[in-house]
Design a protein around this motif. Structure first.
Motif, PDB file in Angstrom:
ATOM      1  N   THR A 177       0.942  -1.284  -0.215  1.00  0.00           N
ATOM      2  CA  THR A 177      -0.376   0.173  -0.065  1.00  0.00           C
ATOM      3  C   THR A 177       0.987   1.126   0.176  1.00  0.00           C
ATOM      4  O   THR A 177       1.622   1.220   1.083  1.00  0.00           O
ATOM      5  N   CYS A 178       0.402   2.052  -0.643  1.00  0.00           N
ATOM      6  CA  CYS A 178       1.524   3.223  -0.862  1.00  0.00           C
ATOM      7  C   CYS A 178       0.552   4.344  -1.419  1.00  0.00           C
ATOM      8  O   CYS A 178       0.219   4.523  -1.916  1.00  0.00           O
ATOM      9  N   ALA A 179       1.345   5.636  -0.765  1.00  0.00           N
ATOM     10  CA  ALA A 179       0.604   6.745  -1.010  1.00  0.00           C
ATOM     11  C   ALA A 179       1.779   7.877  -1.574  1.00  0.00           C
ATOM     12  O   ALA A 179       3.070   8.367  -1.038  1.00  0.00           O
ATOM     13  N   ALA A 180       1.618   8.519  -2.337  1.00  0.00           N
ATOM     14  CA  ALA A 180       2.515   9.306  -2.987  1.00  0.00           C
ATOM     15  C   ALA A 180       2.534  10.754  -3.286  1.00  0.00           C
ATOM     16  O   ALA A 180       0.863  11.269  -3.939  1.00  0.00           O
ATOM     17  N   ALA A 181       3.389  11.603  -3.483  1.00  0.00           N
ATOM     18  CA  ALA A 181       2.590  12.946  -3.829  1.00  0.00           C
ATOM     19  C   ALA A 181       3.435  13.664  -4.638  1.00  0.00           C
ATOM     20  O   ALA A 181       5.295  13.325  -4.594  1.00  0.00           O
ATOM     21  N   PRO A 182       3.425  14.484  -5.720  1.00  0.00           N
ATOM     22  CA  PRO A 182       4.168  15.052  -6.668  1.00  0.00           C
ATOM     23  C   PRO A 182       5.141  16.031  -5.903  1.00  0.00           C
ATOM     24  O   PRO A 182       4.879  16.726  -4.958  1.00  0.00           O
ATOM     25  N   VAL A 183       6.442  16.508  -6.153  1.00  0.00           N
ATOM     26  CA  VAL A 183       7.089  17.392  -5.441  1.00  0.00           C
ATOM     27  C   VAL A 183       7.529  18.587  -6.538  1.00  0.00           C
ATOM     28  O   VAL A 183       8.250  18.296  -7.839  1.00  0.00           O
ATOM     29  N   ARG A 184       6.855  19.762  -6.642  1.00  0.00           N
ATOM     30  CA  ARG A 184       6.463  21.076  -7.636  1.00  0.00           C
ATOM     31  C   ARG A 184       8.478  21.764  -7.448  1.00  0.00           C
ATOM     32  O   ARG A 184       8.615  21.886  -6.325  1.00  0.00           O
ATOM     33  N   SER A 198       5.423   3.981   1.627  1.00  0.00           N
ATOM     34  CA  SER A 198       5.300   3.036   1.373  1.00  0.00           C
ATOM     35  C   SER A 198       5.375   1.424   2.190  1.00  0.00           C
ATOM     36  O   SER A 198       6.617   1.612   3.082  1.00  0.00           O
ATOM     37  N   GLY A 199       4.220   0.492   2.588  1.00  0.00           N
ATOM     38  CA  GLY A 199       4.553  -0.450   3.476  1.00  0.00           C
ATOM     39  C   GLY A 199       3.420  -1.738   3.386  1.00  0.00           C
ATOM     40  O   GLY A 199       3.206  -1.463   2.033  1.00  0.00           O
ATOM     41  N   SER A 200       3.307  -2.378   3.918  1.00  0.00           N
ATOM     42  CA  SER A 200       3.055  -3.846   3.728  1.00  0.00           C
ATOM     43  C   SER A 200       1.271  -3.471   3.690  1.00  0.00           C
ATOM     44  O   SER A 200       1.211  -2.333   4.080  1.00  0.00           O
ATOM     45  N   THR A 201       0.086  -4.728   2.991  1.00  0.00           N
ATOM     46  CA  THR A 201      -1.066  -3.991   2.934  1.00  0.00           C
ATOM     47  C   THR A 201      -1.751  -3.772   4.221  1.00  0.00           C
ATOM     48  O   THR A 201      -2.741  -3.182   4.384  1.00  0.00           O
ATOM     49  N   ASP A 202      -1.050  -4.925   5.665  1.00  0.00           N
ATOM     50  CA  ASP A 202      -1.917  -4.319   6.396  1.00  0.00           C
ATOM     51  C   ASP A 202      -0.982  -3.049   7.398  1.00  0.00           C
ATOM     52  O   ASP A 202      -1.472  -3.192   8.309  1.00  0.00           O
ATOM     53  N   THR A 203      -0.571  -2.811   6.738  1.00  0.00           N
ATOM     54  CA  THR A 203      -0.037  -1.525   7.751  1.00  0.00           C
ATOM     55  C   THR A 203      -1.090  -0.298   6.461  1.00  0.00           C
ATOM     56  O   THR A 203      -0.679   1.123   7.165  1.00  0.00           O
ATOM     57  N   PHE A 204      -1.783   0.015   6.063  1.00  0.00           N
ATOM     58  CA  PHE A 204      -2.435   0.540   5.755  1.00  0.00           C
ATOM     59  C   PHE A 204      -3.016   1.493   6.693  1.00  0.00           C
ATOM     60  O   PHE A 204      -3.922   1.830   7.651  1.00  0.00           O
ATOM     61  N   ASN A 205      -3.339   3.056   5.852  1.00  0.00           N
ATOM     62  CA  ASN A 205      -3.452   3.918   7.049  1.00  0.00           C
ATOM     63  C   ASN A 205      -3.563   5.388   6.202  1.00  0.00           C
ATOM     64  O   ASN A 205      -2.704   5.961   5.307  1.00  0.00           O
ATOM     65  N   PRO A 206      -5.070   5.543   6.078  1.00  0.00           N
ATOM     66  CA  PRO A 206      -5.293   6.440   5.268  1.00  0.00           C
ATOM     67  C   PRO A 206      -4.702   7.877   5.169  1.00  0.00           C
ATOM     68  O   PRO A 206      -4.730   8.585   4.970  1.00  0.00           O
ATOM     69  N   GLN A 207      -3.897   8.494   6.987  1.00  0.00           N
ATOM     70  CA  GLN A 207      -3.289   9.453   7.244  1.00  0.00           C
ATOM     71  C   GLN A 207      -2.012   9.320   5.958  1.00  0.00           C
ATOM     72  O   GLN A 207      -1.374  10.540   6.346  1.00  0.00           O
ATOM     73  N   ASN A 208      -1.231   8.071   5.512  1.00  0.00           N
ATOM     74  CA  ASN A 208       0.013   8.510   5.013  1.00  0.00           C
ATOM     75  C   ASN A 208       0.335   9.630   3.432  1.00  0.00           C
ATOM     76  O   ASN A 208       0.943  10.054   3.653  1.00  0.00           O
ATOM     77  N   LEU A 209      -1.343   9.418   2.668  1.00  0.00           N
ATOM     78  CA  LEU A 209      -1.360  10.132   2.309  1.00  0.00           C
ATOM     79  C   LEU A 209      -1.269  11.612   2.373  1.00  0.00           C
ATOM     80  O   LEU A 209      -0.316  12.327   2.568  1.00  0.00           O
ATOM     81  N   ALA A 210      -1.893  11.718   3.577  1.00  0.00           N
ATOM     82  CA  ALA A 210      -1.158  13.627   4.101  1.00  0.00           C
ATOM     83  C   ALA A 210      -0.225  13.720   3.856  1.00  0.00           C
ATOM     84  O   ALA A 210       0.276  14.794   4.476  1.00  0.00           O
ATOM     85  N   HIS A 211       0.837  12.653   5.124  1.00  0.00           N
ATOM     86  CA  HIS A 211       1.800  12.518   5.399  1.00  0.00           C
ATOM     87  C   HIS A 211       2.585  13.328   4.506  1.00  0.00           C
ATOM     88  O   HIS A 211       3.742  13.923   4.335  1.00  0.00           O
ATOM     89  N   ALA A 212       2.506  12.375   2.899  1.00  0.00           N
ATOM     90  CA  ALA A 212       3.094  12.347   2.228  1.00  0.00           C
ATOM     91  C   ALA A 212       3.491  13.668   1.293  1.00  0.00           C
ATOM     92  O   ALA A 212       3.980  14.654   0.837  1.00  0.00           O
ATOM     93  N   VAL A 213       1.948  14.451   1.587  1.00  0.00           N
ATOM     94  CA  VAL A 213       1.714  15.757   1.709  1.00  0.00           C
ATOM     95  C   VAL A 213       2.910  16.338   1.772  1.00  0.00           C
ATOM     96  O   VAL A 213       3.165  17.685   1.451  1.00  0.00           O
ATOM     97  N   ALA A 214       2.209  16.023   3.561  1.00  0.00           N
ATOM     98  CA  ALA A 214       3.079  17.659   4.097  1.00  0.00           C
ATOM     99  C   ALA A 214       4.189  16.989   3.979  1.00  0.00           C
ATOM    100  O   ALA A 214       5.441  18.476   3.845  1.00  0.00           O
ATOM    101  N   LEU A 215       5.126  16.094   3.929  1.00  0.00           N
ATOM    102  CA  LEU A 215       6.900  16.004   3.425  1.00  0.00           C
ATOM    103  C   LEU A 215       7.179  16.613   2.114  1.00  0.00           C
ATOM    104  O   LEU A 215       7.417  17.113   1.697  1.00  0.00           O
ATOM    105  N   ALA A 216       5.621  16.362   1.443  1.00  0.00           N
ATOM    106  CA  ALA A 216       6.344  17.508  -0.686  1.00  0.00           C
ATOM    107  C   ALA A 216       5.701  19.121  -0.372  1.00  0.00           C
ATOM    108  O   ALA A 216       7.153  19.651  -1.127  1.00  0.00           O
ATOM    109  N   HIS A 217       5.306  19.615   0.742  1.00  0.00           N
ATOM    110  CA  HIS A 217       5.142  21.064   0.427  1.00  0.00           C
ATOM    111  C   HIS A 217       6.982  21.553   1.788  1.00  0.00           C
ATOM    112  O   HIS A 217       7.418  21.666   1.103  1.00  0.00           O
ATOM    113  N   GLN A 218       7.155  20.448   2.301  1.00  0.00           N
ATOM    114  CA  GLN A 218       8.327  20.552   3.647  1.00  0.00           C
ATOM    115  C   GLN A 218       9.428  20.718   2.185  1.00  0.00           C
ATOM    116  O   GLN A 218      10.492  21.673   2.335  1.00  0.00           O
TER     117      GLN A 218
END
Length: 660
Positions: A177-184, A198-218
C-alpha cells in the motif's frame, strides 16, 4: 484543497463506490480480475484508479510483471547528480523518516520526475522486502514500466494519490500500500519528482497520504529558500561588477533562465536583437541548454552579447548577460575628426532614483520635453536641476547643442556679452572679429540659464525680446540674427516673490515659466540616497583605478538618515571623499563617514529599529517565495534598495560552516 480533505475526496482516499457505499477488498479484487480479462471498468473502483489501469493497459503492461526495471549503478549516480538539489532539499524529510518509520514496517521513497528512486529510508524490514519488486534505489516506477502504483500514478496525474493492495495493476505489487505526492518547483510549478510512503498492505493508514503531501510541501519550501539564496548570490555578483557595465544593458538570470534582474531598456534591446530568446519571462537558451553550453548558445543567438556564469561550490546557479553596445567606427586619418558621430545626449534614464517623488518629477519632465515650451526648473541648490535640463534636451531628435550659462557666476557687466554676443570694437578688450553669444550658439538646440533670478533687471527685457521675436542683436551691433531655440531656466529662488518685490520682470517670468517643475530635495527621496551613493562611489573608484567600494548596513542606515542639506552635490562630494580616504578592501563603516553625517546611529533604539527592519524584509522575501521584485513591492521600497540591503547583510554575516 486542505490535508484533511484527502481522506474522503474522490481519487485520493480509500476505494469507494460511486454511490458512497463501502467497497470490500473482495469487490476490488473481482473488479481487477474483470478488467484484466476484458478491460471492463467496474463502478466499484475509484475513477482515478480506473484511469490508471486504462493507461497501464495502453502501455501493454502485463499483469504478471514481477518487478520494476532497475537502472545501472552508473546511471543511478548520473540521475541522482542531475537531481542533487531535490536530494539535498529532501534530506531533512529523509532523516526524519529514519526515526518515525523505524518500527512501522514502512519506508519513505524519493524519486525524480521519471519515477527513478533516488533515496529510500525507514524500517529495515520494509527496505528488504522492497527489493523483491525493485522498490529500491535505481528502480523505475513509472506507469509505463510497472503499471498502476502510487509513484507512477502521482506523476501521470500530477496530483497526490494512494494506491492500496489490489488497486495496483501488477499482481506482484499488490502486497503493498503506497501514498505519493508530487514535489513541484516552487516558482515554475513543474514536477521535480515524488515523495512516497510505502508498506505492506496490513500497514494501511489513510493518513499516510496527508503525511506524504506534508513532506512534499516541506521539500518545496526548502527548495524555495535555496532558490532565493541563489538569486541573491547572482544579484551580489551583478552589484559587485556593475561599475564595469554602466553603459551597457544587463540581464541577470537563474539556472533555469528565469529573469532575476533586467531593466525595461535591457528587455527592449533583447527583443530588438532576437525576440525568440525570451519567452514566459525566461531565457530559453539557458533553459534548454546545459550550463557548459550557455555562453556558446547565447553567442550564436545574440552576437555582441557576453555571459558571466555565477557558480557556488563549483555548480552553475545563474549568470549575468551583458548586451554590449555596438562600437562606433573611428574616423580615419583622412577624415576630419568633426565628422565622427556625436555622443548621444543623456536621456531621462540617466536620472538615478526610484522614489515616488523623483519618479513623478521625471514623468512630468518627460511630458514637458515633448511640448517644446519653455520650462522653469525650481529646487534647492544641488538637487540636480541641470541633469533634468539635459534630459529634456536629449528628448528631442536631433537634440542640437546644449548651451548652459550661469547667470550668477559672471560679473554683471559681462553677462550681456556672454548671452547675446558682441561686435568688433563693442568694448575695450573685445575680439577684433567680434564673438557670438550663448543665444546664437544654442540655435537649433537648447539654452539652459542657471540661477536666472540673478540676471540684472535691465537685461531681462532684452532676453524677453529674443524669446518673443526669435531675433538676437549682438552688443554694439545693429544686425538681426534669427535664432530658433528651446529654453530651460533654473532657479533656487521663489521667482514669484522676486516678481512681487520688483526684482524680476513679471512678463519675463510668465514667458520662461510656461511650464514649472520642482525637483524634490534628497531628504524627500528616501532610498534614492543609497542608489546615488552606490553610483557616485563606483564612478569615483573606477576613475581612481580601484575596486568598487562596499558599505556595511550600519553605514547605509546612516547615509539614509542624513538630511543632505547640500543634496546630490553634497552626496557626490562625500562619495569622492570616501573612495579617496578608505583602503578599498574593507567595507565602508560608520567610522569612515564624516562626523557630521550621522548622530546616535549606534544607540539601542536605532539598533532595535534596524533589527525590526531586517526582520520585516527577510519575512517579506520568504513570504514571496524568494521573488525579490514582489517582496520590494509589498514592502513599498525600490527593488534595487532591497538588493543593496541583502548584499550588505550577507557581507556582515559570518561565513557558513564548511565553506572556504
Amino acid at each position: 484543497m486542505t490535508v484533511s480533505d484527502f481522506a474522503t475526496h474522490d481519487g485520493f482516499g480509500l476505494a469507494g463506490s460511486v454511490t458512497g457505499g463501502a467497497v470490500t477488498p473482495r469487490e476490488i479484487r473481482r473488479a481487477w480480475e474483470i478488467f484484466q480479462q476484458d478491460g471492463v471498468a467496474s463502478p466499484a473502483v475509484r475513477p482515478q484508479v480506473i484511469a490508471s489501469w486504462q493507461r497501464s493497459r495502453a502501455h501493454r503492461i502485463a499483469a504478471g510483471c514481477a518487478e520494476a526495471p532497475v537502472v545501472s549503478e552508473a546511471e543511478w549516480h548520473r540521475r541522482r547528480q542531475q537531481n542533487l538539489r531535490l536530494v539535498h532539499a529532501a534530506r531533512p524529510a529523509v532523516e526524519e523518516a529514519r526515526a518515525l518509520l523505524a518500527d512501522a514496517r514502512s519506508m519513505l521513497i524519493l524519486t525524480d520526475a521519471a519515477g527513478t528512486i533516488l533515496e529510500t529510508e525507514g524500517d529495515a524490514r520494509a527496505l528488504d522486502t522492497g527489493h523483491a519488486v525493485k522498490l529500491q534505489r535505481g528502480g523505475v516506477w513509472q506507469e509505463a514500466e510497472i503499471g498502476t502504483n502510487a509513484i507512477g500514478t502521482a506523476l501521470a496525474a500530477g496530483k497526490p494519490v494512494q494506491i492500496h493492495a489490489d488497486e495496483h495493476f501488477c499482481a506482484a505489487v499488490q502486497r503493498w500500500t503506497c501514498a505519493a505526492a508530487p514535489v513541484r518547483h516552487p516558482s515554475e510549478n513543474t514536477v521535480l519528482g515524488t515523495v512516497d510512503i510505502s508498506g505492506s498492505t496490513d500497514t494501511f493508514n489513510p493518513q499516510n497520504l496527508a503525511h506524504a503531501v506534508a513532506l512534499a510541501h516541506q521539500i518545496e519550501a526548502v527548495l524555495g529558500r535555496r532558490i532565493a539564496l541563489e538569486h541573491d548570490l547572482v544579484l551580489r555578483h551583478f552589484l559587485n561588477k556593475r561599475a564595469l557595465w554602466l553603459s551597457e544593458e544587463i540581464i541577470a538570470f537563474s539556472r533555469t533562465g528565469a529573469l532575476i534582474f533586467a531593466t525595461d531598456r535591457a528587455l527592449k534591446e533583447l527583443a530588438r536583437r532576437n525576440e525568440a530568446v525570451l519567452a514566459d519571462g525566461r531565457l530559453m537558451p539557458v533553459r534548454e541548454t546545459a550550463p557548459e553550453g550557455w555562453a556558446q548558445r547565447m553567442g550564436e543567438l545574440l552576437p555582441g552579447a557576453s555571459l558571466e556564469i555565477v557558480r557556488e561550490d563549483g555548480e552553475e546557479i545563474g549568470g549575468v548577460m551583458v548586451l554590449h553596445a555596438p562600437r562606433r567606427p573611428r574616423p580615419s586619418g583622412r577624415e576630419p575628426a568633426h565628422l565622427a558621430a556625436p555622443e548621444p545626449a543623456p536621456g531621462f534614464d540617466a536620472i538615478i532614483g526610484e522614489s515616488p517623488a523623483l519618479s513623478e518629477a521625471r514623468e512630468k519632465a518627460r511630458r514637458m520635453a515633448q511640448s517644446g515650451m519653455p520650462v522653469l526648473l525650481e529646487g534647492e541648490t544641488g538637487v540636480g536641476k541641470e541633469v533634468f535640463a539635459r534630459a529634456i534636451h536629449g528628448a528631442r531628435t536631433p537634440p542640437g547643442a546644449f548651451v548652459p550659462l550661469n547667470c550668477g557666476g559672471l560679473p554683471r557687466d559681462l553677462i550681456a556679452s556672454e548671452l547675446f554676443g558682441y561686435e568688433r570694437g563693442a568694448f575695450t578688450g573685445a575680439d577684433t572679429g567680434g564673438r557670438p553669444g550663448k543665444v546664437e550658439a544654442a540655435d537649433g538646440g537648447l539654452l539652459c540659464l542657471d540661477e536666472i533670478g540673478e540676471m540684472p533687471l535691465e537685461l531681462q527685457s532684452y532676453l524677453l525680446r529674443v524669446l518673443e521675436d526669435g531675433v538676437v542683436y549682438r552688443v554694439g551691433g545693429h544686425g538681426a540674427r534669427r535664432v530658433n531655440l528651446r529654453l530651460v531656466s533654473m532657479t533656487n529662488r521663489d521667482l514669484s516673490r522676486e516678481v512681487a518685490a520688483g526684482r524680476f520682470r513679471r512678463d519675463l517670468y510668465y514667458r520662461i515659466a510656461a511650464l514649472r517643475l520642482t525637483i524634490p530635495p534628497l531628504r524627500e527621496r528616501g532610498d534614492d540616497v543609497l542608489l546615488l551613493m552606490d553610483h557616485y562611489a563606483r564612478r569615483a573608484a573606477r576613475q581612481a583605478g580601484r575596486p568598487a567600494p562596499r558599505f556595511t548596513a550600519a553605514a547605509l542606515d546612516a547615509l539614509r538618515a542624513h538630511a543632505w542639506p547640500g543634496n546630490v552635490r553634497e552626496l557626490r562630494n562625500v562619495a569622492d571623499m570616501l573612495v579617496a580616504m578608505t583602503d578599498g578592501v574593507s567595507p565602508i563603516d560608520l567610522d569612515d563617514l564624516p562626523v557630521d553625517l550621522y548622530g546616535g546611529a549606534s544607540d539601542e533604539t536605532s539598533n532595535d529599529l534596524k533589527s525590526l527592519e531586517r526582520t520585516a524584509i527577510l519575512a517579506a522575501v520568504e513570504a514571496c517565495g524568494g521573488n525579490l521584485s514582489r517582496a520590494a513591492r509589498s514592502l513599498g521600497i525600490a527593488r534595487s534598495t532591497l538588493y543593496l540591503r541583502l548584499a550588505a547583510w550577507e557581507r556582515e554575516a559570518p561565513p557558513r560552516g564548511g565553506r572556504a
